[in-house]
Scaffold this active site. Structure first.
Site, PDB file in Angstrom:
ATOM      1  N   ASP A  84      -0.402  -2.374  -2.468  1.00 33.52           N
ATOM      2  CA  ASP A  84       0.693  -2.114  -3.415  1.00 33.52           C
ATOM      3  C   ASP A  84       1.996  -1.987  -2.641  1.00 33.52           C
ATOM      4  OD1 ASP A  84       2.012  -1.633  -5.753  1.00 33.52           O
ATOM      5  OD2 ASP A  84       1.034   0.271  -6.183  1.00 33.52           O
TER       6      ASP A  84
ATOM      7  N   HIS B  97       0.108 -10.520 -12.332  1.00 40.57           N
ATOM      8  CA  HIS B  97       0.995  -9.379 -12.119  1.00 40.57           C
ATOM      9  C   HIS B  97       2.189  -9.751 -11.244  1.00 40.57           C
ATOM     10  CE1 HIS B  97       2.143  -5.220 -11.932  1.00 40.57           C
ATOM     11  NE2 HIS B  97       2.013  -5.161 -10.616  1.00 40.57           N
TER      12      HIS B  97
END
Length: 326
Positions: free
Chosen positions: A143, A216
């Protein structure tokens, strides 16, 4: 001086979202003026563990705390409802983003903050985040890979001459996402990678030729008409409670304008074109959403308007003269 938004990835974090009770504005304002000193006092015990605290102020509280007009783009978080998924708007007057290499330092600072504010605030949300392996979320993917660095990071988060009264500040959006790990882990790794738009093991972004438009990565890429890609700084953390089967990601994004994050969320929840929503939302549900302004450290310590003086060129400027707290 800006607050310490730009830091190395933290090992631990606490996110506190608070509601300030009517009549408690002076107490809250005094705590904000002292927050840098509190952070130094707690962090002095272990300076190598880099304790920091960033404070954000919500739109509904701003006029209650300060006489000055609010930052130009500060407004309540705008909820979104797409064909299948929604981003709720939840209230928040104050955000405290505490980070360090050790959770105990965050804990100690949060304790002092809440002691000062006892009886004056209601805790709307409290999340303790942790580093998960090599900066991964609980879905297993790295992330924050695309965070800008250096001067690009400063430019991405810093308000400039477009709002001179609040130059040096930032905007921050927070959302708490809960993951359906059973459904996610039932997907083959290759399909998970198509949902994210990156390889899982080595964190390499797919080429445009193979990356799904509803991945995403694709949904969170914002490009202006002139081809400029707009960036934000994410400081997301994993959180969870295995006993309660709660697993999530606390999204926190800093930007010079909330417009960039709002455009990302539109693409995620509504889709571009509509209906082409971010497929990660089939496995991750947003349960909170709030927007705050992050003033400079100087403003928090002394928020009253500066004395107006005449600049050397004869125009009306802002002097760095005596300021008194309201």
């Amino acid at each position: 001086m800006t607050q310490e938004v730009l830091r190395q990835p933290a090992e631990a974090a606490i996110f506190l979202v608070l509601d300030v009770r009517p009549g408690s504005e002076a107490t809250a304002r005094d705590l904000l003026a002292d927050i840098a000193g509190l952070t130094r006092a707690v962090g002095f015990r272990a300076p190598e563990d880099e304790l920091s605290c960033v404070v954000g102020i919500g739109a509904s509280l701003w006029s209650r705390l300060y006489r000055s007009s609010a930052p130009r783009e500060l407004h309540p978080f705008r909820s979104l409802s797409g064909a299948r998924h929604s981003a709720p708007a939840t209230h928040g007057d104050l955000l405290f983003h505490l980070r360090a290499r050790r959770l105990d330092l965050c804990f100690e600072l949060a304790r002092h903050v809440m002691t000062r504010l006892a009886g004056h605030v209601k805790v709307l949300d409290e999340v303790q985040g942790f580093r998960y392996f090599d900066e991964r979320d609980l879905l297993g993917f790295v992330d924050g890979t695309e965070n800008p660095t250096g001067p690009k990071a400063v430019a991405a988060i810093t308000v400039g001459d477009e709002d001179p009264a609040y130059a040096g500040g930032s905007y921050v959006v927070v959302q708490k996402y809960l993951h359906d790990l059973d459904a996610w882990q039932a997907l083959p790794v290759a399909e998970q990678e198509r949902v994210i738009g990156r390889s899982k093991l080595d964190d390499i972004e797919m080429t445009d030729a193979v990356k799904p438009a509803n991945s995403h990565v694709a949904a969170n890429t914002i490009v202006d008409p002139d081809g400029t890609e707009r960036q934000i700084v994410r400081e997301n953390m994993a959180f969870g409670s295995p006993g309660a089967a709660e697993f999530g990601t606390y999204f926190i994004g800093y930007a010079a304008t909330p417009d960039v994050i709002e455009r990302m969320l539109l693409r995620m929840f509504i889709g571009a074109p509509p209906g082409n929503y971010d497929r990660i939302l089939d496995f991750s549900t947003a349960v909170t959403g709030s927007l705050f302004f992050v003033p400079t450290a100087e403003f928090l310590e002394d928020p009253s308007p500066a004395t107006a003086t005449n600049s050397p060129d004869g125009s009306l400027g802002i002097g760095s003269l005596k300021r008194s707290r309201t």
